[in-house]
Motif scaffolding. Structure first.
Motif, PDB file in Angstrom:
ATOM      1  N   ALA A 248      68.344  67.526  72.794  1.00 59.32           N
ATOM      2  CA  ALA A 248      67.265  67.285  71.838  1.00 59.32           C
ATOM      3  C   ALA A 248      67.655  66.154  70.900  1.00 59.32           C
ATOM      4  O   ALA A 248      68.837  65.951  70.592  1.00 59.32           O
TER       5      ALA A 248
ATOM      6  N   PHE B  64      69.639  72.525  77.310  1.00 64.66           N
ATOM      7  CA  PHE B  64      68.730  71.542  76.715  1.00 64.66           C
ATOM      8  C   PHE B  64      69.482  70.471  75.941  1.00 64.66           C
ATOM      9  O   PHE B  64      70.612  70.671  75.471  1.00 64.66           O
TER      10      PHE B  64
ATOM     11  N   ARG C 147      62.579  67.818  72.967  1.00 70.51           N
ATOM     12  CA  ARG C 147      63.587  68.505  73.770  1.00 70.51           C
ATOM     13  C   ARG C 147      63.289  68.327  75.255  1.00 70.51           C
ATOM     14  O   ARG C 147      62.141  68.255  75.675  1.00 70.51           O
TER      15      ARG C 147
END
Length: 204
Positions: free
Chosen positions: A134, A132, A121
């Protein structure tokens, strides 16, 4: 003559007294600055674990037949974040989930249930909000009438974590899973999935 001297002395004394008073006022020390209390920035560094729920929209291809594998999902996740400064946060995370999706293709029942992932991440922290992205490895188990197989693929997505307290945060995320293809009882299968998850976690 004496009167003139006295008047001159009095005038000089008055002028010097006024100048001294003016200097005294001018040179008075300034008020000390008022201390402003600063609120510490929230830190996303450290470990965490939580639960999630959501919905998945799956696309399965079995022996050339396409079918939608849609259903609710439930799971858990855990990870660790490092704060690199300048609001940049990186981390690793793993999860284990179960999807409720079963469909009949060409008269046979197929389902994907258990699935998992391991992802890296990268995020941008805005105090108690962490945006974020990921991505990494993912896998799932596919079951059919003549057996089962484990598919291995990749996943990518993003979302936002928001800290409700110093120890607890919520999550909303989107993820795309491409589980690749496999063989279930001699039948070729291919499976991919879009998911939307919401979660609740505790920081350690």
């Amino acid at each position: 003559m004496m009167k003139s001297i006295l008047l001159g002395s009095a005038a000089a004394l008055a002028i010097s007294t006024s100048a001294f008073a003016a200097d005294a006022i001018y040179e008075a020390p300034a008020e000390p600055p008022i201390a402003v209390e600063t609120v510490p920035q929230f830190s996303w560094a450290g470990g965490y674990a939580g639960i999630l729920t959501g919905y998945g929209w799956g696309d399965g291809e079995v022996a050339g037949f396409d079918e939608s594998f849609d259903g609710a999902r439930f799971g858990g996740f855990a990870g660790y974040n490092w704060d690199l400064g300048n609001q940049l946060v990186v981390g690793v995370e793993g999860d284990l989930n179960y999807d409720w999706n079963e469909e009949t293709i060409a008269g046979a029942d197929y389902e994907t249930g258990l699935n998992w992932s391991a992802r890296a991440r990268v995020g941008y922290a805005m105090d108690r909000a962490l945006l974020f992205a990921a991505g990494g490895y993912t896998g799932t188990n596919v079951e059919g009438p003549l057996g089962d197989d484990t598919l291995h693929g990749w996943t990518i997505g993003g979302g936002v974590d928001y800290a409700l307290t110093d120890r607890m945060f919520t999550r909303v995320e989107y993820r795309y899973n491409d589980f690749g293809n496999g063989n279930v009882g001699g039948t070729d299968v291919d499976f991919s999935q879009h998911t939307v998850n919401v979660g609740l976690a505790v920081k350690f």
